[in-house]
Design an enzyme around this catalytic site. Structure first.
Site, PDB file in Angstrom:
ATOM      1  N   LEU A  99      -0.953  -3.472  -4.982  1.00  0.00           N
ATOM      2  CA  LEU A  99      -2.418  -3.293  -5.848  1.00  0.00           C
ATOM      3  C   LEU A  99      -3.427  -3.623  -4.960  1.00  0.00           C
ATOM      4  CD1 LEU A  99      -1.707  -4.938  -9.730  1.00  0.00           C
ATOM      5  CD2 LEU A  99      -2.153  -2.411  -9.002  1.00  0.00           C
ATOM      6  N   ASP A 100      -4.635  -2.882  -4.977  1.00  0.00           N
ATOM      7  CA  ASP A 100      -5.808  -3.114  -3.994  1.00  0.00           C
ATOM      8  C   ASP A 100      -6.203  -4.564  -4.522  1.00  0.00           C
ATOM      9  OD1 ASP A 100      -5.490  -0.809  -2.754  1.00  0.00           O
ATOM     10  OD2 ASP A 100      -7.135   0.135  -3.855  1.00  0.00           O
ATOM     11  N   PRO A 101      -7.017  -5.219  -3.601  1.00  0.00           N
ATOM     12  CA  PRO A 101      -7.434  -6.637  -3.806  1.00  0.00           C
ATOM     13  C   PRO A 101      -8.244  -6.550  -5.059  1.00  0.00           C
ATOM     14  CG  PRO A 101      -7.487  -6.508  -1.685  1.00  0.00           C
ATOM     15  CD  PRO A 101      -7.263  -4.773  -2.007  1.00  0.00           C
TER      16      PRO A 101
END
Length: 445
Positions: free
Chosen positions: A112-114
């Protein structure tokens, strides 16, 4: 009037307690079962509806039901459905959990992206073997997008989202962790939820293939509407079989559970938040094998007809299935070589070949080579009726060829044939060498 079914439908904590304390083997007894088979845990659910090939086998004392493992093995063969917070990256979160639990290795089922929050399946130790199988599973997101200009009607936004379904060309965004090359990803459904014209912002639900960039979908939405668009916020609702409504835990839960275990030796909180790896495999078709062949499978053996006890309906050739024990433990993920009807009709052959072994070796005892056929074969090798590799020779009785079924694959047969060919080629090479030597001798003269 028939007899009333004394088994009651339990729910909530009562069901969890019964699943953890109950024995799900089938001992001979006149007592009625506490739970209906539809409420049995994990891979044993609806065990009575599996097709029966044979009921005759010798149960072994080794092995244990997944919910009854001791706390060390329970954690090392478990996973979290973690609610990832916004800002830290997936790798940071996973490394923090590794440090908190003091385990050997951890993994996750898809980055998952930050800035994205939501479902992140965190696998611990042995469960990391299943991380790849969950990375390819479908994902579901809820997304907030912003358009750069006003749109006359909500229906235009809805129609544009419907166009962005099916197989789509996507190029990863400028800031991304992968190479920016054009690729195809499938979007199964875009469900329009709401649009606010005043703020020029809207919400939609996206069900898509793993590796799809929802940020890119928002940019494409703006291009279709002719006004430009961007993603504002994103949350993952579902990853594989785990969604946000079931057994989701936070980082604080993990810290608290480990603190209780260290200071007060209280396992209850840890057992509540960690789920056994078998929960990831409940959607697979099942094949139940005898206890005597489990360790052979852990060492890489193929799954053969004589070792099978029960099997599911609708097994298809080439599909992934899960091989399990009678206690409900997952042994390995395998590729089916026979369908359900073939398994029911044949008396020998390879049912499946293991793709990823999950269970550790030597949990069950070594039992291969102790059957009647194997014992007879060993004796024949000893008496000289078979060669040292167990293959027929001049003294082998004709009845043995009819009785014994060779299950080796074509590849193995080819490998056996190659040494003879090499031997034939060897004299040719020698003759070439001798000619060269003769020519060199003549030159020196």
């Amino acid at each position: 009037m028939g007899k009333k079914d004394k088994r009651s439908k339990l729910e909530g904590d009562d069901l969890a307690e019964a699943q953890q304390k109950g024995s799900f083997q089938l001992p001979s007894s006149n007592e009625t079962a506490k739970l209906d088979a539809s409420q049995w845990p994990l891979l044993l659910k609806n065990y009575d509806k599996l097709n029966v090939r044979t009921n005759h086998y010798t149960p072994h004392v080794e092995g244990v039901s997944p919910l009854k493992r001791d706390i060390k093995n329970y954690i090392s063969s478990g996973f979290f459905n973690l609610d990832k917070p916004s800002n830290p990256s997936s790798h940071e979160v996973v490394s923090w959990i590794k440090r908190i639990l003091r385990c050997e290795k951890t993994g996750h089922s898809g980055t998952l992206d930050p800035k994205v929050s939501g479902c992140l399946i965190v696998c611990i130790d042995r469960t990391t073997r299943l991380a790849k199988s969950q990375q390819g599973a479908g994902k579901e997101y809820i997304c907030i997008f912003k358009l750069h200009e006003e749109v006359e009607d909500d229906r235009k936004v809805k129609q544009a989202l419907e166009k962005l379904t099916g197989a789509l060309f996507q190029r990863p965004p400028l800031i991304s962790a992968v190479k920016r090359q054009l690729r195809i990803r499938t979007v199964y459904e875009n469900k329009f939820i709401e649009y606010d014209p005043a703020q020029q912002m809207g919400i939609f639900n996206c069900i898509c293939e793993s590796g799809t960039y929802v940020r890119t979908i928002c940019v494409h939405l703006g291009l279709i509407l002719g006004c430009g668009g961007q993603m504002q916020e994103l949350r993952r609702n579902r990853s594989g079989i785990c969604d946000e409504n079931e057994n989701m835990v936070t980082m604080h839960d993990v810290l608290d559970a480990q603190y209780l275990l260290d200071t007060q030796k209280d396992e209850s909180y840890m057992r509540h938040i960690v789920r056994p790896l078998e929960a990831l495999l409940t959607q697979h078709k099942r094949v139940v094998v005898k206890d005597s062949c489990i360790n052979a499978i852990c060492y890489g053996a193929k799954i053969l007809i004589p070792g099978i006890l029960r099997y599911d309906d609708d097994i298809e050739v080439g599909k992934e299935i899960v091989i399990m024990s009678t206690k409900g433990e997952a042994i390995c993920i395998a590729i089916a070589q026979m369908n359900t009807s073939t398994i029911a009709s044949v008396d020998h052959g390879v049912v499946a070949k293991s793709k990823r072994v999950i269970m550790e070796r030597d949990v069950y005892g070594r039992k291969w080579g102790l059957g009647p056929v194997a014992s007879k074969k060993k004796q024949m090798v000893k008496d000289g009726l078979l060669d040292k590799f167990g293959k027929p020779n001049d003294t082998t009785p004709k009845s043995w060829a009819k009785e014994y079924v060779q299950t080796s694959t074509k590849k193995e047969v080819k490998k056996e044939e190659t040494p003879d060919e090499e031997e034939e080629e060897a004299p040719k090479k020698k003759s070439k060498k001798s000619k060269k030597q003769e020519s060199s001798d003549s030159d020196s003269d």
